[in-house]
Design an enzyme around this catalytic site. Structure first.
Site, short mmCIF file in Angstrom:
data_model
loop_
_atom_site.label_atom_id
_atom_site.label_comp_id
_atom_site.label_asym_id
_atom_site.label_seq_id
_atom_site.Cartn_x
_atom_site.Cartn_y
_atom_site.Cartn_z
N GLY A 197 0.72 -1.18 -0.06
CA GLY A 197 -0.07 0.01 -0.07
C GLY A 197 0.64 1.38 -0.13
O GLY A 197 0.57 2.21 -0.57
N ASP A 245 14.49 -9.08 6.01
CA ASP A 245 13.86 -8.29 6.82
C ASP A 245 13.82 -6.78 7.02
O ASP A 245 15.20 -6.19 6.94
CB ASP A 245 14.72 -8.62 8.22
CG ASP A 245 14.13 -8.53 9.37
OD1 ASP A 245 13.41 -7.51 9.48
OD2 ASP A 245 14.38 -9.19 10.64
N LYS A 249 3.05 1.66 16.77
CA LYS A 249 1.86 1.23 17.24
C LYS A 249 1.78 1.28 18.66
O LYS A 249 2.94 0.74 19.43
CB LYS A 249 1.86 -0.27 17.08
CG LYS A 249 2.30 -0.67 15.38
CD LYS A 249 1.32 0.00 14.39
CE LYS A 249 1.63 -0.44 12.99
NZ LYS A 249 0.71 -0.03 11.76
#
Length: 351
Positions: A222, A258, A303
């Site tokens: 996205g 990663d 987060k």
């Protein structure tokens, strides 16, 4: 009555209240905070002499958890549904004449049922304000804008703001449309970040075709998709696959690695990151990118935990700024398309 009205995401009223309180204290201003969880707004009441300072220092771009900030003029309770207009007219300040009128309601379970009332009431109030000489006949963006915020059918907050100092969207919510070809809804987060955290001049100067960008934790793609729509060349880092239309796109290089360990072979103009990870770990890794000169500009998400979210936000941003060890432009905001997270923009001012 005087002070500030601040809109926020439902459930984040305690975080906004703590942010307002801490920042007011740093300005040496005392005030009373009203905040109820899930109401979608916070009030900061203070001495009228301090309101201008608060509006200058705590406007919506500088606050993390506020979608919009307004000058509080009055709170009207127990309004008669047969005549809400007369009490509102009487409660307005003597000056100024307003250049626009927005009828709003909190973006909350309590406020959303008031949307129909807000629409119809605006049609009734607007001509009365104009007849009374309180609202310009034509839109005047340079003049203060009047906000009437319904908390219920008989409970209203009256506020105002200058268009140049306020969020340009009603309720502080940009209405973005997810295009069918977008790989994921997360694209809306980066689109909103670009129009919220950067000014139009900054977007023009810092998002130029051909610039190099890295998207850490890119899958399903996205944020990469948003960047290539700006004509940037993107190295997308993720062990998982990207979705169409990114596969074999000429502006996209997919590296299976990663995102926390990968390092760029050359300095990038941009780095973006929306990985699900502990916020402190993300902040520390983002700081490394700036300190090592691996990028000039970045946008990343943190987060947040379920508890002490303001404390964690403040700690992560302080650590990030300290560990980056370069002169920074630093802005953060809980966006409409964010959830239990905030979005951070940082730019190395020394490069």
């Amino acid at each position: 009555m005087s002070g500030l009205i601040a809109y926020c995401r439902q459930g984040f009223e305690p975080e906004l209240a703590a942010e307002l309180r801490d920042r007011a204290v740093l300005l040496g201003i005392a005030g009373d905070i009203y905040a109820q969880r899930n109401h979608g707004f916070v009030l900061l009441r203070c001495d009228p002499l301090h309101v201008d300072t608060l509006l200058q220092q705590l406007h919506w771009r500088r606050l993390i958890f506020a979608r919009q900030t307004l000058r509080l003029h009055a709170e009207l309770k127990t309004l008669n549904s047969r005549d809400r207009i007369a009490p509102i007219l009487a409660a307005l300040p003597k000056t100024p004449c307003f250049g626009d009128l927005w009828i709003e309601y909190p973006d909350s379970d309590m406020g959303k049922p008031l949307a129909g009332l807000a629409r119809s009431f605006g049609n009734a109030l607007r001509p009365v304000l104009r007849s009374a000489g309180r609202l310009s006949a034509q839109l005047h963006p340079q003049w203060p804008r009047l906000h009437v915020c319904f908390l219920s059918g008989d409970h209203v907050l009256l506020g105002s703001t200058r268009s140049v100092d306020s969020a340009p969207w009603q309720l502080g919510i940009p209405r973005l449309k997810l295009l069918p070809e977008a790989p994921s809804r997360s694209a809306l987060k980066l689109e909103e970040a670009l129009i919220t955290l950067l000014t139009p001049n900054e977007r023009e100067a810092k998002l130029r075709p051909g610039m190099q960008a890295t998207d850490l934790g890119a899958a399903p793609g996205g944020w990469t998709w948003v960047l290539i729509r700006q004509h940037l060349r993107v190295t997308s880092i993720d062990n998982a696959a990207l979705r169409p239309p990114l596969l074999n796109h000429p502006l996209v290089q997919h590296v299976r690695a990663d995102g926390f360990r990968w390092t760029p072979p050359r300095p990038m103009d941009w780095m973006v990151c929306d990985m699900v990870e502990q916020p402190r770990r993300v902040a520390e890794r983002m700081a490394v990118w700036l300190r090592e000169g691996w990028c000039r500009h970045m946008i990343f998400n943190l987060k947040l935990p379920m508890k002490k979210r303001w404390d964690e936000t403040r700690l992560c941003l302080e650590r990030f700024e300290t560990q980056a060890a370069v002169p920074l432009t630093l802005r953060a905001k809980q966006l409409y398309h964010d959830r239990e997270e905030i979005t951070v923009y940082a730019s190395n001012d020394a490069r």
